[in-house]
Design an enzyme around this catalytic site. Structure first.
Site, PDB file in Angstrom:
ATOM      1  N   GLU A  41       5.081  -3.319  -3.199  1.00 54.68           N
ATOM      2  CA  GLU A  41       4.684  -3.517  -4.587  1.00 54.68           C
ATOM      3  C   GLU A  41       4.963  -4.959  -5.007  1.00 54.68           C
ATOM      4  O   GLU A  41       5.684  -5.693  -4.310  1.00 54.68           O
ATOM      5  CB  GLU A  41       5.487  -2.557  -5.473  1.00 54.68           C
ATOM      6  CG  GLU A  41       5.252  -1.082  -5.162  1.00 54.68           C
ATOM      7  CD  GLU A  41       3.929  -0.556  -5.692  1.00 54.68           C
ATOM      8  OE1 GLU A  41       2.979  -1.345  -5.884  1.00 54.68           O
ATOM      9  OE2 GLU A  41       3.837   0.662  -5.915  1.00 54.68           O
ATOM     10  N   HIS A  61      -0.929  -4.405  -4.111  1.00 53.15           N
ATOM     11  CA  HIS A  61       0.035  -3.953  -3.098  1.00 53.15           C
ATOM     12  C   HIS A  61      -0.654  -3.648  -1.776  1.00 53.15           C
ATOM     13  O   HIS A  61      -1.848  -3.346  -1.725  1.00 53.15           O
ATOM     14  CB  HIS A  61       0.884  -2.769  -3.595  1.00 53.15           C
ATOM     15  CG  HIS A  61       0.204  -1.447  -3.637  1.00 53.15           C
ATOM     16  ND1 HIS A  61       0.566  -0.458  -4.524  1.00 53.15           N
ATOM     17  CD2 HIS A  61      -0.786  -0.910  -2.898  1.00 53.15           C
ATOM     18  CE1 HIS A  61      -0.168   0.611  -4.322  1.00 53.15           C
ATOM     19  NE2 HIS A  61      -0.994   0.365  -3.346  1.00 53.15           N
ATOM     20  N   ASN A  66      -2.832  -3.407  -8.097  1.00 55.25           N
ATOM     21  CA  ASN A  66      -1.868  -4.468  -8.411  1.00 55.25           C
ATOM     22  C   ASN A  66      -1.644  -5.393  -7.218  1.00 55.25           C
ATOM     23  O   ASN A  66      -0.709  -6.191  -7.218  1.00 55.25           O
ATOM     24  CB  ASN A  66      -0.530  -3.850  -8.843  1.00 55.25           C
ATOM     25  CG  ASN A  66       0.059  -2.952  -7.762  1.00 55.25           C
ATOM     26  OD1 ASN A  66      -0.525  -2.810  -6.683  1.00 55.25           O
ATOM     27  ND2 ASN A  66       1.205  -2.354  -8.047  1.00 55.25           N
ATOM     28  N   ASP A  83       3.015   4.344   5.200  1.00 61.37           N
ATOM     29  CA  ASP A  83       3.959   4.775   4.166  1.00 61.37           C
ATOM     30  C   ASP A  83       3.927   6.283   3.939  1.00 61.37           C
ATOM     31  O   ASP A  83       3.067   6.984   4.477  1.00 61.37           O
ATOM     32  CB  ASP A  83       3.659   4.038   2.844  1.00 61.37           C
ATOM     33  CG  ASP A  83       2.176   3.992   2.518  1.00 61.37           C
ATOM     34  OD1 ASP A  83       1.423   4.850   3.012  1.00 61.37           O
ATOM     35  OD2 ASP A  83       1.766   3.082   1.775  1.00 61.37           O
TER      36      ASP A  83
HETATM   37  C1  GLP Z   1      -1.724   3.902  -1.981  1.00 69.24           C
HETATM   38  C2  GLP Z   1      -1.352   3.552  -0.549  1.00 69.24           C
HETATM   39  C3  GLP Z   1      -1.947   2.234  -0.140  1.00 69.24           C
HETATM   40  C4  GLP Z   1      -3.426   2.213  -0.476  1.00 69.24           C
HETATM   41  C5  GLP Z   1      -3.579   2.361  -1.969  1.00 69.24           C
HETATM   42  C6  GLP Z   1      -5.002   2.303  -2.441  1.00 69.24           C
HETATM   43  O1  GLP Z   1      -0.940   3.271  -2.901  1.00 69.24           O
HETATM   44  N1  GLP Z   1       0.046   3.512  -0.341  1.00 69.24           N
HETATM   45  O2  GLP Z   1      -1.744   2.036   1.249  1.00 69.24           O
HETATM   46  O3  GLP Z   1      -4.016   1.054  -0.014  1.00 69.24           O
HETATM   47  O4  GLP Z   1      -3.034   3.601  -2.330  1.00 69.24           O
HETATM   48  O5  GLP Z   1      -5.533   3.592  -2.583  1.00 69.24           O
HETATM   49  P1  GLP Z   1      -7.051   3.927  -2.653  1.00 69.24           P
HETATM   50  O6  GLP Z   1      -7.597   3.638  -1.302  1.00 69.24           O
HETATM   51  O7  GLP Z   1      -7.123   5.380  -2.976  1.00 69.24           O
HETATM   52  O8  GLP Z   1      -7.637   3.049  -3.695  1.00 69.24           O
END
Ligand code: GLP
Length: 277
Positions: free
Chosen positions: A176, A171, A169, A98
């Site tokens: 989402e 995702h 959440n 993404d």
């Molecule tokens: C973002 C990314 C996700 C990732 C998530 C968790 O939202 N788009 O792909 O898994 O963050 O982030 P973190 O690893 O910093 O907890």
């Protein structure tokens, strides 16, 4: 993990002593490590073995890559393997999950910048073999850009190993709550929970982009193998929900239960669900 050819590293008797517990949660194989660094060392080793195997066959290895804090120790270990153990990424092709919509690749908060900083600038992967959705694409060209991204994945032969983090959440990528199982790469609105969690990185909540381009749930499920990483107690609830039925759009990570080669790589903190006391 059922990566052909790397079972010796990951399965059964030769599994690292750092593994505290492995168990099956429905269709999902769960591996709990004492520390995230140990989990990442093992995963990086398995990836390295497969990359080398493919190189010997004259073939590419296609990775789906996440951003966020979760994969940082994995990327550090892959960089170390490149620098100290001669692991070449010349036959690796990558597709990121993404990108924030509206951020240019030069923006330090962009996932383009993140990937350069943590991986691409430190290994020998040819830049044309790396792919990240373009956050600067014009709105009226976004659909075409997303279709092209899907086509590029197909042209590369599909994703061999999809690496994932998980949002609070539930995702995956930026799929989402509410994302459909059949969803493909597309422009999406970010959930308020996601924007809240990203506020620190962006200075404050108002600076967090409201939209992103993400690969879809169907894109993720088409990968041959999937490894979801989660560290720390703040992720324990999302992880617990992800492995248990029902599969539902409210928690997109539950869709992973439909895949037959998924592994969750956890540390003690994110696995606290395993002990209900
Ligand atoms: C973002 C990314 C996700 C990732 C998530 C968790 O939202 N788009 O792909 O898994 O963050 O982030 P973190 O690893 O910093 O907890």
């Amino acid at each position: 993990m059922r990566l052909e050819g790397v079972e010796s590293t990951l399965a059964g008797t030769t599994v690292s002593e750092a593994v505290i517990e492995t168990r099956q949660a429905g269709s999902i194989e769960v591996e709990v490590h004492g520390h995230r660094s140990e989990a990442c060392r093992e995963l990086a080793g398995a990836i390295a073995e497969r990359v080398r195997q493919r190189a010997a066959e004259g073939r590419v290895y296609v990775l789906g890559l996440p951003t966020g804090s979760t994969p940082v120790p994995l990327y550090a270990e892959l960089v170390r393997l490149h620098r100290e153990e001669g692991l070449s990424f010349a036959n690796v092709v990558t597709f990121n999950l993404d990108e924030y919509y509206g951020l240019s690749p030069e923006n330090p908060q962009s996932y383009h910048a993140f990937m350069r900083k943590h991986l691409f600038d430190h290994v020998d992967i040819p830049r044309e073999q790396t792919h990240i959705p373009d956050g600067t694409v014009a709105r009226d060209q976004a659909d075409q850009h997303c279709r092209d991204y899907e086509a590029a994945i197909r042209d590369a032969g599909g994703i061999d190993l999809m690496l994932l983090g998980i949002g609070h959440n539930g995702h995956i990528g930026f799929n989402e709550p509410g994302a459909l199982e059949a969803s493909r790469t597309r422009l999406v609105r970010l959930d308020e929970v996601t924007r809240h969690m990203a506020a620190t990185a962006f200075g404050d909540h108002d600076h967090v982009p409201e939209e992103a381009i993400t690969v879809g749930v169907a894109t993720i499920l088409e990968a041959r193998e999937i490894v979801l990483m989660a560290w720390g107690s703040l992720k324990a609830k999302a992880v617990a929900r992800a492995v248990r039925p029902p599969v539902e759009a409210a928690v997109p990570a539950t869709y992973l239960q439909r895949h037959d080669a998924v592994k969750f790589l956890l540390n003690k903190g994110s696995a606290t669900w395993m002990d209900p006391s």
